[in-house]
Design an enzyme around this catalytic site. Sequence first.
Site, PDB file in Angstrom:
ATOM      1  N   ASN A 197      54.445  12.281 -17.603  1.00  0.00           N
ATOM      2  CA  ASN A 197      54.559  13.163 -16.439  1.00  0.00           C
ATOM      3  C   ASN A 197      53.967  14.530 -16.805  1.00  0.00           C
ATOM      4  O   ASN A 197      54.400  15.168 -17.768  1.00  0.00           O
ATOM      5  CB  ASN A 197      56.014  13.347 -16.013  1.00  0.00           C
ATOM      6  CG  ASN A 197      56.113  14.166 -14.732  1.00  0.00           C
ATOM      7  OD1 ASN A 197      56.046  13.628 -13.635  1.00  0.00           O
ATOM      8  ND2 ASN A 197      56.278  15.477 -14.876  1.00  0.00           N
TER       9      ASN A 197
ATOM     10  N   LEU B 164       0.841  -1.189   0.000  1.00  0.00           N
ATOM     11  CA  LEU B 164       0.000   0.000   0.000  1.00  0.00           C
ATOM     12  C   LEU B 164       0.882   1.247   0.000  1.00  0.00           C
ATOM     13  O   LEU B 164       1.682   1.459   0.913  1.00  0.00           O
ATOM     14  CB  LEU B 164      -0.935  -0.001   1.209  1.00  0.00           C
ATOM     15  CG  LEU B 164      -1.798  -1.269   1.378  1.00  0.00           C
ATOM     16  CD1 LEU B 164      -2.814  -1.075   2.498  1.00  0.00           C
ATOM     17  CD2 LEU B 164      -2.503  -1.638   0.081  1.00  0.00           C
ATOM     18  N   ALA B 165       0.729   2.060  -1.053  1.00  0.00           N
ATOM     19  CA  ALA B 165       1.610   3.223  -1.227  1.00  0.00           C
ATOM     20  C   ALA B 165       0.852   4.398  -1.825  1.00  0.00           C
ATOM     21  O   ALA B 165       1.393   5.160  -2.618  1.00  0.00           O
ATOM     22  CB  ALA B 165       2.794   2.851  -2.117  1.00  0.00           C
TER      23      ALA B 165
ATOM     24  N   TYR C  65      44.762  20.529 -14.606  1.00  0.00           N
ATOM     25  CA  TYR C  65      43.453  20.156 -15.126  1.00  0.00           C
ATOM     26  C   TYR C  65      43.665  19.388 -16.415  1.00  0.00           C
ATOM     27  O   TYR C  65      44.269  19.902 -17.375  1.00  0.00           O
ATOM     28  CB  TYR C  65      42.579  21.382 -15.409  1.00  0.00           C
ATOM     29  CG  TYR C  65      41.332  21.017 -16.180  1.00  0.00           C
ATOM     30  CD1 TYR C  65      40.320  20.279 -15.573  1.00  0.00           C
ATOM     31  CD2 TYR C  65      41.185  21.369 -17.520  1.00  0.00           C
ATOM     32  CE1 TYR C  65      39.184  19.918 -16.281  1.00  0.00           C
ATOM     33  CE2 TYR C  65      40.054  21.005 -18.229  1.00  0.00           C
ATOM     34  CZ  TYR C  65      39.059  20.273 -17.612  1.00  0.00           C
ATOM     35  OH  TYR C  65      37.945  19.895 -18.307  1.00  0.00           O
TER      36      TYR C  65
ATOM     37  N   TYR D 275      37.904  23.583 -24.428  1.00  0.00           N
ATOM     38  CA  TYR D 275      36.594  24.157 -24.765  1.00  0.00           C
ATOM     39  C   TYR D 275      36.773  25.540 -25.371  1.00  0.00           C
ATOM     40  O   TYR D 275      37.432  26.406 -24.793  1.00  0.00           O
ATOM     41  CB  TYR D 275      35.761  24.229 -23.485  1.00  0.00           C
ATOM     42  CG  TYR D 275      34.343  24.718 -23.656  1.00  0.00           C
ATOM     43  CD1 TYR D 275      33.514  24.197 -24.646  1.00  0.00           C
ATOM     44  CD2 TYR D 275      33.831  25.677 -22.800  1.00  0.00           C
ATOM     45  CE1 TYR D 275      32.214  24.638 -24.788  1.00  0.00           C
ATOM     46  CE2 TYR D 275      32.523  26.130 -22.930  1.00  0.00           C
ATOM     47  CZ  TYR D 275      31.708  25.607 -23.923  1.00  0.00           C
ATOM     48  OH  TYR D 275      30.420  26.047 -24.056  1.00  0.00           O
TER      49      TYR D 275
ATOM     50  N   ARG E 125       2.721  14.954   6.591  1.00  0.00           N
ATOM     51  CA  ARG E 125       3.704  15.355   7.604  1.00  0.00           C
ATOM     52  C   ARG E 125       5.117  15.448   7.042  1.00  0.00           C
ATOM     53  O   ARG E 125       6.006  16.009   7.682  1.00  0.00           O
ATOM     54  CB  ARG E 125       3.662  14.380   8.786  1.00  0.00           C
ATOM     55  CG  ARG E 125       2.400  14.508   9.642  1.00  0.00           C
ATOM     56  CD  ARG E 125       2.266  13.372  10.615  1.00  0.00           C
ATOM     57  NE  ARG E 125       3.432  13.267  11.490  1.00  0.00           N
ATOM     58  CZ  ARG E 125       3.672  12.215  12.268  1.00  0.00           C
ATOM     59  NH1 ARG E 125       2.854  11.167  12.262  1.00  0.00           N
ATOM     60  NH2 ARG E 125       4.746  12.189  13.034  1.00  0.00           N
TER      61      ARG E 125
ATOM     62  N   TYR F  38       3.456  -2.217   3.590  1.00  0.00           N
ATOM     63  CA  TYR F  38       3.269  -0.779   3.419  1.00  0.00           C
ATOM     64  C   TYR F  38       4.528  -0.152   2.831  1.00  0.00           C
ATOM     65  O   TYR F  38       5.641  -0.457   3.264  1.00  0.00           O
ATOM     66  CB  TYR F  38       2.909  -0.115   4.750  1.00  0.00           C
ATOM     67  CG  TYR F  38       1.507  -0.470   5.201  1.00  0.00           C
ATOM     68  CD1 TYR F  38       0.457   0.423   5.037  1.00  0.00           C
ATOM     69  CD2 TYR F  38       1.220  -1.734   5.727  1.00  0.00           C
ATOM     70  CE1 TYR F  38      -0.836   0.084   5.405  1.00  0.00           C
ATOM     71  CE2 TYR F  38      -0.061  -2.084   6.104  1.00  0.00           C
ATOM     72  CZ  TYR F  38      -1.090  -1.163   5.939  1.00  0.00           C
ATOM     73  OH  TYR F  38      -2.382  -1.518   6.298  1.00  0.00           O
TER      74      TYR F  38
END
Length: 453
Positions: A373, A9-10, A362, A383, A16, A100
């Site tokens: 290295n 049951l859902a 980066y 980019y 609340r 439940y």
Amino acid sequence: MKALDVIILAAGKGERMVSETPKVLHGIMGKAMIDYVVEAAQRVNPAHIVVVTGHGREKVEAHLEKLRVSCAVQREQKGTAHALLCAKELLGDRDLLVLYGDVPLMEPKTLEDFILAGRRDGLITFMTTNIEDPHGYGRVLTNGEYILEIREEIDATPQERAIKEINTGICYIPAASLGYVKEIDAKNRKGEYYLTDICRIAAGHGDKVKVFRHQNSAEVLGINSRKELTEANMVMRKRNMEKHQTRGVTFLDDSVFIDDGVEIGQDTTIYPNCHITGKTTIGKGVTIGPNAVIADCLIGDHVTIEAFVVMEGAHLKSGVKAGPFARLRPKSVIEKDAKIGNFVEIKNTFFGEGSKANHLAYVGDASVGKGVNIGAGTITCNYDGVNKYRTTLDDNVFVGSNTELVAPVKVGRNAVIGAGSTITKDVPEEALAVSRVQQKHIEGYRRKKKCVE
């Protein structure tokens, strides 16, 4: 175990929770709470699992598609017995287990014992538990092992409200008793069809209803508020840690958060305050330093992840060292014995065996060969504001510090890039590439000073 049907049951709104998200989709250690209930149902090998949806049904049913269950709709919230009747076309004439969607913490053994108890006696059986503050729950009126009635709080007398044995809602109904559900009426203050009224209906047919008392109330109560959701997360977090401890994983304290479903190999050590989430698999003999955040990663054996590493969607092969303060973003593959050092960010990159970027770099949209290295301050300029381009560094390339590699660009095997260079053209194998502005000196130069008023 003989096949039975399971109904979950859902349909409730969960007011609340104060949320636009349906209650059963709120997360507990990486899964929606209803996922735990479905998994518990699947472990008893039922013939069918039917989830009754209602509030937010589109979201709930979309989520349930991957779990291979059937759904029935309760369009109006008319009570638990009404919810069962909404699913009758999808159920057979088998024994029925009622669960439940907001009760996610039940242990497998508890559910197995409950089903066995119901089948042993062949009686309708309700699971009950005792709590100090029973406010809001139906009170259970018993005569030894049998239930006389279950009284909803709104209909209970003051004396009945003082009872601390409450109904969890979890119920077993033998196939022979399923017809009683149709006899339930809505003659109560809420005007709802309560499944608990099956106790009165069964008594009218000369049948008894059995009580199954469970001692650990926290395991079988529903999640109805944010506070209870937090408490459920803490319970599941502890269970996850204990599961991994029994498999040979060491935690230096209990501040680690691990999603349900994460896999960790033996002799791995995890330091405090780590968060390991999603579909993450960690090999044997791994060390994960404090404050690491790892999501959806594949980590090989004997990897070292130092403090404050953040990883998502990365694959680290055996012997890799990462961190401290490194960031590994999605679609990054770090080959064995490579090193990603402090304040290095890797994104959508193949990083070759034994290669190193020890600090302050980066590397994005790149292919890095073996034994490369990469010096401090190096970045791949991938980019141009519209498109992403790749950088390729072949085996044994040496990139000097503070280098800009402007993609698309390729550096051949054994080539060397001089420190401070901006590389915009391909570099041949075994060549030295240097790109610097000629240094000038202006004699007698003095810096201007600010006037002091």
